[in-house]
Write a protein that holds these residues in place. Structure first.
Motif, short mmCIF file in Angstrom:
data_model
loop_
_atom_site.label_atom_id
_atom_site.label_comp_id
_atom_site.label_asym_id
_atom_site.label_seq_id
_atom_site.Cartn_x
_atom_site.Cartn_y
_atom_site.Cartn_z
N LEU A 45 71.74 75.23 30.18
CA LEU A 45 70.78 74.72 31.17
C LEU A 45 71.25 73.42 31.81
N GLY A 46 72.04 72.67 31.08
CA GLY A 46 72.51 71.38 31.58
C GLY A 46 73.10 70.60 30.42
N THR A 47 73.58 69.40 30.72
CA THR A 47 74.13 68.54 29.68
C THR A 47 73.21 67.36 29.42
N PHE A 48 73.11 66.99 28.17
CA PHE A 48 72.25 65.88 27.78
C PHE A 48 72.62 64.60 28.51
N GLY A 49 71.60 63.83 28.83
CA GLY A 49 71.84 62.45 29.20
C GLY A 49 72.18 61.66 27.95
N VAL A 50 72.89 60.56 28.12
CA VAL A 50 73.34 59.77 26.97
C VAL A 50 73.02 58.30 27.19
N GLU A 51 72.45 57.68 26.17
CA GLU A 51 72.31 56.22 26.08
C GLU A 51 73.15 55.77 24.89
N ARG A 52 74.15 54.92 25.11
CA ARG A 52 75.05 54.50 24.04
C ARG A 52 75.09 52.96 24.03
N HIS A 53 74.63 52.38 22.91
CA HIS A 53 74.48 50.92 22.83
C HIS A 53 75.05 50.37 21.53
N ALA A 54 75.42 49.10 21.57
CA ALA A 54 75.70 48.33 20.36
C ALA A 54 74.49 47.42 20.12
N ILE A 55 74.06 47.33 18.86
CA ILE A 55 72.90 46.51 18.50
C ILE A 55 73.37 45.49 17.46
N ARG A 56 73.20 44.22 17.78
CA ARG A 56 73.69 43.15 16.91
C ARG A 56 72.51 42.41 16.29
#
Length: 413
Positions: free
Chosen positions: A206-217
């Motif tokens: 159906l489609g490709t996932f959206g992505v949120e990629r973060h570093a958390i300090r």
């Protein structure tokens, strides 16, 4: 005449040429990858096609048709280190077999132009930048921001590309390949267990996932591990550790998938409370609003755990993001029909992994993907596999999808 068994034989031939006891070694911008591409080019002998490499290193095979409107099919020959024998290259070799059938059926002059593309560096395995060639094609790549990336040996991306005939400053010239592109089709192994668990050979993406990629300090305070009472500690690792279970709860509520993939502590010695802890978070969803909720709830959780531990406000830094990509509804229907005609049953599912198809769709070109079942539900591993009968079904269904899409292109004018 379509010969799916030939595709399987060629995939085995490629495996013998470019794999070792640990799996596929076709990492982009290496000698083994170049050897794979040269091997592929040898398979074009005798076909009435044109071949060229664009400014981003993508290789194009073009069968000219009565119309300049073009059906695009594609994949990638590069692999991760110690990868599987089907990831990426199935797309290219199945596309080649469909191209052969079309060339034979229409005497080398089909009603629409047909183009097969081998995208450069889909995996990003050496330099950490996935979808490199296809993002240059779509225009989303910023070469200046990427050129100083280095591999584990300190070699710069710009250097490695130049050795393969690609100048980073010119990569966006690959956008010219979009001209007359009317549709894009991609076949891929699923790389997960959904079709396996349903005992289905094929599925529509159906489609490709959206992505949120973060570093958390998280920032606390270093203190002696022997003399500091537990209730007096400002432990950055404790706050980060609480995130692990909470991320699962957040994802259970909203759907999608979330992964804390790395954790780095400082001072990183056995006799000190952790003063500084950074974790990475990867969140994916097909729905943009749900993806936004995943991130917002994770931010709130990190702030809560920091307060509870007496820490300062956690620092969030963006690593990378891409919005969800939904494929074209007409092509989804054609793909579903093609699968049912060949295999009897179909299933519609999203793709968690990213693919070059997402970048093509971002360029505004109608796009769809077809998945075939992965044994073990695993990829990026030498045990990656698919039943040969399923591979044959995939080639046949992909061929039917190509025919349906060609008619659709003609009807749209």
């Amino acid at each position: 005449m379509l010969e799916p068994k030939r595709t399987i034989a060629e995939l085995k031939e490629l495996r013998a040429l470019t794999a070792d006891e640990n799996g596929a070694q076709r990492v982009a911008w290496t000698e083994t990858w170049l050897k794979a591409r040269e091997w592929f080019r040898s398979k074009l002998e005798g076909l009435p096609v044109e071949f060229h490499q664009d400014a981003a290193g993508n290789n194009w095979v073009t069968l000219r048709g009565e119309s300049e409107k073009a059906l695009l099919m594609g994949g990638h020959l590069d692999s991760v280190p110690n990868g599987g024998w089907l990831d990426g290259c199935l797309n290219v070799m199945a596309g080649l077999e469909v191209l052969r059938r079309i060339a034979e059926e229409y005497g080398g002059r089909p009603p629409v132009t047909v183009r097969l593309v081998d995208w450069a560096d889909e995996e990003g395995a050496r330099f950490g930048r996935s979808l490199l060639g296809s993002s240059a094609f779509s225009g989303t790549l910023d070469p200046e921001a990427e050129k100083d990336r280095t591999d584990k040996d300190g070699i710069r991306l710009e250097e490695a590309l130049r050795r393969c005939g690609v100048e980073m400053s010119r990569m966006l010239e690959a956008r010219s390949e979009q001209k007359n592109a009317a549709a894009y089709l991609e076949l891929h192994i699923e790389q997960g267990p959904v079709l396996l668990d349903m005992d289905l050979p094929l599925g529509v993406v159906l489609g490709t996932f959206g992505v949120e990629r973060h570093a958390i300090r998280f920032l606390g305070q270093a203190a002696h591990s022997g003399s500091t009472p537990m209730h007096k500690r400002k432990d950055a690792f404790l706050a980060a550790a609480k995130m692990a279970e909470e991320i699962y709860r957040i994802t259970d509520r909203n759907g999608g998938v979330s992964t804390i993939g790395s954790c780095v502590t400082k001072p990183g010695i056995v006799t000190s409370v952790v003063a500084d802890c950074t974790i990475t978070l990867d969140q994916r969803h097909l729905d943009a609003q749900a993806l936004a909720r995943l991130k917002a709830e994770a931010v709130e959780a990190s702030q809560r755990f920091a307060r509870e531990g007496g820490l300062s406000e956690p620092e969030w830094s963006l690593i990378w993001r891409i919005h969800p990509i939904l494929f074209h509804p007409d092509l989804i229907e054609f793909c579903d029909q093609a699968i049912q005609e060949v295999a009897g049953r179909s299933h519609r599912l999203p793709s968690g992994p990213l693919h070059d198809a997402a970048e093509v769709a971002r360029a505004g070109i109608p796009t769809v993907m077809m998945f075939t079942q992965s044994l073990h539900g695993i990829s990026h591993n030498k045990i990656e596999d698919t039943k040969e009968e399923h591979l044959e079904l995939a080639v046949r269904a992909f061929d039917k999808l190509a025919s349906k899409t060609m008619r659709w292109i003609l009807e749209r004018g």
